[in-house]
Design a protein around this motif. Structure first.
Motif, PDB file in Angstrom:
ATOM      1  N   LEU A  45     -42.254  45.637  -4.590  1.00  0.00           N
ATOM      2  CA  LEU A  45     -41.146  45.167  -3.761  1.00  0.00           C
ATOM      3  C   LEU A  45     -40.366  44.058  -4.464  1.00  0.00           C
ATOM      4  O   LEU A  45     -39.122  44.043  -4.439  1.00  0.00           O
ATOM      5  CB  LEU A  45     -41.677  44.671  -2.424  1.00  0.00           C
ATOM      6  N   LYS A  46     -41.073  43.144  -5.122  1.00  0.00           N
ATOM      7  CA  LYS A  46     -40.393  42.076  -5.868  1.00  0.00           C
ATOM      8  C   LYS A  46     -39.562  42.653  -7.004  1.00  0.00           C
ATOM      9  O   LYS A  46     -38.425  42.223  -7.256  1.00  0.00           O
ATOM     10  CB  LYS A  46     -41.421  41.090  -6.403  1.00  0.00           C
ATOM     11  N   LYS A  47     -40.117  43.632  -7.732  1.00  0.00           N
ATOM     12  CA  LYS A  47     -39.365  44.254  -8.820  1.00  0.00           C
ATOM     13  C   LYS A  47     -38.130  44.975  -8.295  1.00  0.00           C
ATOM     14  O   LYS A  47     -37.060  44.910  -8.901  1.00  0.00           O
ATOM     15  CB  LYS A  47     -40.258  45.234  -9.576  1.00  0.00           C
ATOM     16  N   LEU A  48     -38.280  45.669  -7.167  1.00  0.00           N
ATOM     17  CA  LEU A  48     -37.148  46.384  -6.585  1.00  0.00           C
ATOM     18  C   LEU A  48     -36.029  45.419  -6.208  1.00  0.00           C
ATOM     19  O   LEU A  48     -34.844  45.668  -6.502  1.00  0.00           O
ATOM     20  CB  LEU A  48     -37.604  47.180  -5.368  1.00  0.00           C
ATOM     21  N   LEU A  49     -36.370  44.319  -5.558  1.00  0.00           N
ATOM     22  CA  LEU A  49     -35.366  43.337  -5.183  1.00  0.00           C
ATOM     23  C   LEU A  49     -34.708  42.721  -6.416  1.00  0.00           C
ATOM     24  O   LEU A  49     -33.482  42.507  -6.446  1.00  0.00           O
ATOM     25  CB  LEU A  49     -36.005  42.238  -4.325  1.00  0.00           C
ATOM     26  N   THR A  50     -35.510  42.458  -7.451  1.00  0.00           N
ATOM     27  CA  THR A  50     -34.952  41.894  -8.684  1.00  0.00           C
ATOM     28  C   THR A  50     -33.963  42.859  -9.325  1.00  0.00           C
ATOM     29  O   THR A  50     -32.859  42.469  -9.739  1.00  0.00           O
ATOM     30  CB  THR A  50     -36.086  41.569  -9.679  1.00  0.00           C
ATOM     31  N   TYR A  51     -34.328  44.144  -9.396  1.00  0.00           N
ATOM     32  CA  TYR A  51     -33.437  45.131  -9.992  1.00  0.00           C
ATOM     33  C   TYR A  51     -32.166  45.320  -9.168  1.00  0.00           C
ATOM     34  O   TYR A  51     -31.082  45.522  -9.729  1.00  0.00           O
ATOM     35  CB  TYR A  51     -34.161  46.468 -10.148  1.00  0.00           C
ATOM     36  N   LEU A  52     -32.297  45.258  -7.844  1.00  0.00           N
ATOM     37  CA  LEU A  52     -31.111  45.399  -7.002  1.00  0.00           C
ATOM     38  C   LEU A  52     -30.138  44.244  -7.222  1.00  0.00           C
ATOM     39  O   LEU A  52     -28.921  44.453  -7.332  1.00  0.00           O
ATOM     40  CB  LEU A  52     -31.523  45.481  -5.535  1.00  0.00           C
ATOM     41  N   VAL A  53     -30.673  43.030  -7.281  1.00  0.00           N
ATOM     42  CA  VAL A  53     -29.819  41.859  -7.508  1.00  0.00           C
ATOM     43  C   VAL A  53     -29.166  41.929  -8.882  1.00  0.00           C
ATOM     44  O   VAL A  53     -27.953  41.707  -9.029  1.00  0.00           O
ATOM     45  CB  VAL A  53     -30.635  40.560  -7.354  1.00  0.00           C
ATOM     46  N   LEU A  54     -29.953  42.253  -9.919  1.00  0.00           N
ATOM     47  CA  LEU A  54     -29.397  42.349 -11.274  1.00  0.00           C
ATOM     48  C   LEU A  54     -28.381  43.474 -11.367  1.00  0.00           C
ATOM     49  O   LEU A  54     -27.355  43.340 -12.055  1.00  0.00           O
ATOM     50  CB  LEU A  54     -30.523  42.571 -12.282  1.00  0.00           C
ATOM     51  N   GLY A  55     -28.663  44.602 -10.690  1.00  0.00           N
ATOM     52  CA  GLY A  55     -27.701  45.709 -10.698  1.00  0.00           C
ATOM     53  C   GLY A  55     -26.392  45.328 -10.027  1.00  0.00           C
ATOM     54  O   GLY A  55     -25.307  45.680 -10.517  1.00  0.00           O
ATOM     55  N   PHE A  56     -26.480  44.595  -8.911  1.00  0.00           N
ATOM     56  CA  PHE A  56     -25.265  44.154  -8.225  1.00  0.00           C
ATOM     57  C   PHE A  56     -24.466  43.189  -9.103  1.00  0.00           C
ATOM     58  O   PHE A  56     -23.237  43.304  -9.211  1.00  0.00           O
ATOM     59  CB  PHE A  56     -25.636  43.484  -6.906  1.00  0.00           C
ATOM     60  N   VAL A  57     -25.157  42.247  -9.745  1.00  0.00           N
ATOM     61  CA  VAL A  57     -24.468  41.298 -10.624  1.00  0.00           C
ATOM     62  C   VAL A  57     -23.845  42.024 -11.812  1.00  0.00           C
ATOM     63  O   VAL A  57     -22.711  41.744 -12.212  1.00  0.00           O
ATOM     64  CB  VAL A  57     -25.447  40.206 -11.103  1.00  0.00           C
ATOM     65  N   GLY A  58     -24.590  42.991 -12.390  1.00  0.00           N
ATOM     66  CA  GLY A  58     -24.039  43.751 -13.509  1.00  0.00           C
ATOM     67  C   GLY A  58     -22.815  44.558 -13.119  1.00  0.00           C
ATOM     68  O   GLY A  58     -21.830  44.614 -13.862  1.00  0.00           O
TER      69      GLY A  58
ATOM     70  N   LEU B 247     -16.657  45.213 -13.121  1.00  0.00           N
ATOM     71  CA  LEU B 247     -15.435  45.543 -12.378  1.00  0.00           C
ATOM     72  C   LEU B 247     -14.152  45.303 -13.173  1.00  0.00           C
ATOM     73  O   LEU B 247     -13.251  46.149 -13.151  1.00  0.00           O
ATOM     74  CB  LEU B 247     -15.408  44.766 -11.058  1.00  0.00           C
ATOM     75  N   PRO B 248     -13.996  44.167 -13.895  1.00  0.00           N
ATOM     76  CA  PRO B 248     -12.759  43.994 -14.672  1.00  0.00           C
ATOM     77  C   PRO B 248     -12.568  45.074 -15.735  1.00  0.00           C
ATOM     78  O   PRO B 248     -11.440  45.532 -15.964  1.00  0.00           O
ATOM     79  CB  PRO B 248     -12.944  42.611 -15.313  1.00  0.00           C
TER      80      PRO B 248
END
Length: 321
Positions: free
Chosen positions: A44-57, A62-63
């Motif tokens: 669960l911690k890894k999933l949340l970390t990947y989701l946050v990093l994916g959103f930031v990436g 976007l530009p």
């Protein structure tokens, strides 16, 4: 709810539980269930970390996505779809001919986009080779050679990093004008070849190399130049690759110095050439984005090629720190 605690009896873990209104009961401790619970928490911690990093990436991409989308749009659709984010990133009609128009529009401007591209490649490559060479030689002298005033000279050289580039830009331009080097490759290439930052970074890396290797080479009859070329430089590939990437990217997108020393269209680099699409009252956004997209391709290629050494240099620097 049961009252539960874990205890040990006769060397074995047991779980003691009692439900309200019942007597105490002892159940064996189940390590498999505990392992499953631990693995689920870790997943669960890894999933949340990947989701946050994916959103930031995605947010950082976007530009670039907007630049790619704009380069394929017709001129009238650039700012008409901002009410819908999906339409802003996905063009209604694709126009790849915009990339060809970049060369057509600038063809009569001193050679056009192709000439500016070649100028940028030539300047960036020559400056990168020159800066890495001069920084490595100076760093080796400051790290290994012993001469009077070495440390004071290094501190003075290092102090130039605190002087903003805008302060030295005009004196450098006056010097180039006195030498008659304005509108020449000499003015574009020679001043950026010397870097206090590159010298400092390589010196710190050279100081981490064991002196025993040089002493053994000296016993075998090697001189300073051979030690430098056969021992120091091969062991410093990560630091050299890092400096190469930084120098190339910095000179590839350099704008203010070429803007000062270059006036002829045939001597312009890409950052100056892209100004051709920006007028006082109108900007050709589709062509500007197409030219910008073609401009970042070499930087991506250089980073991909030197990525392994770049990451290795960061890791070595972290370990030494």
């Amino acid at each position: 709810m049961p009252v539960v605690w874990v205890s040990r009896r006769d060397g074995h873990a047991t779980t003691t539980a009692r439900y309200p209104g019942t007597t105490w009961g002892i159940a064996p401790y189940n390590p498999f269930r505990q392992r499953i619970r631990t693995n689920m928490n870790s997943a669960l911690k890894k999933l949340l970390t990947y989701l946050v990093l994916g959103f930031v990436g995605l947010f950082m991409l976007l530009p670039f996505l907007w630049m790619l989308s704009t380069s394929l749009k017709p001129a009238g659709d650039v700012f008409t779809s901002f009410d819908n984010p999906l339409r802003a990133l996905v063009p209604r009609t694709v126009h790849p001919e915009n990339y060809g128009k970049v060369y057509e529009v600038t063809h009569n401007m001193g050679g056009g986009f192709a000439c500016w591209y070649l100028n940028s490649i030539l300047v960036a490559v020559v400056v990168t080779l020159g800066q890495v060479t001069t920084s490595a030689c100076a760093a080796y002298a400051f790290a290994r050679l012993r001469f009077p005033g070495r440390d004071k000279l290094f501190l003075g050289y290092l102090g130039t990093m605190m002087i903003p580039g805008a302060v030295t830009m005009i004196p450098n331009f006056i010097l180039m004008r006195k030498l008659g080097a304005v509108d020449s490759y000499f003015a574009l290439m020679v001043p950026p070849m010397f870097s206090a930052y590159g010298t400092f970074m390589l010196r710190q890396f050279f100081m981490g190399i064991p002196r025993d290797l040089e002493e053994a080479a000296t016993i075998d009859g090697c001189g300073l130049f051979r030690i430098f070329t056969t021992i120091i430089l091969p062991l410093s590939k990560p630091a050299l690759a890092t400096l190469t990437i930084f120098t190339f990217m910095g000179n590839w997108q350099s704008f203010y110095w070429p803007l000062i020393v270059v006036t002829q269209d045939s001597m312009k680099t890409l950052p100056l050439g892209l100004l051709a699409f920006m007028g006082l009252y109108n900007t050709q956004w589709t062509l500007l984005m197409a030219g910008s997209l073609m401009m970042i391709v070499p930087m991506i290629i250089v980073f991909v090629i030197g990525q392994k050494w770049f990451i290795s240099g960061i890791q070595l620097g972290a370990l030494k720190g």
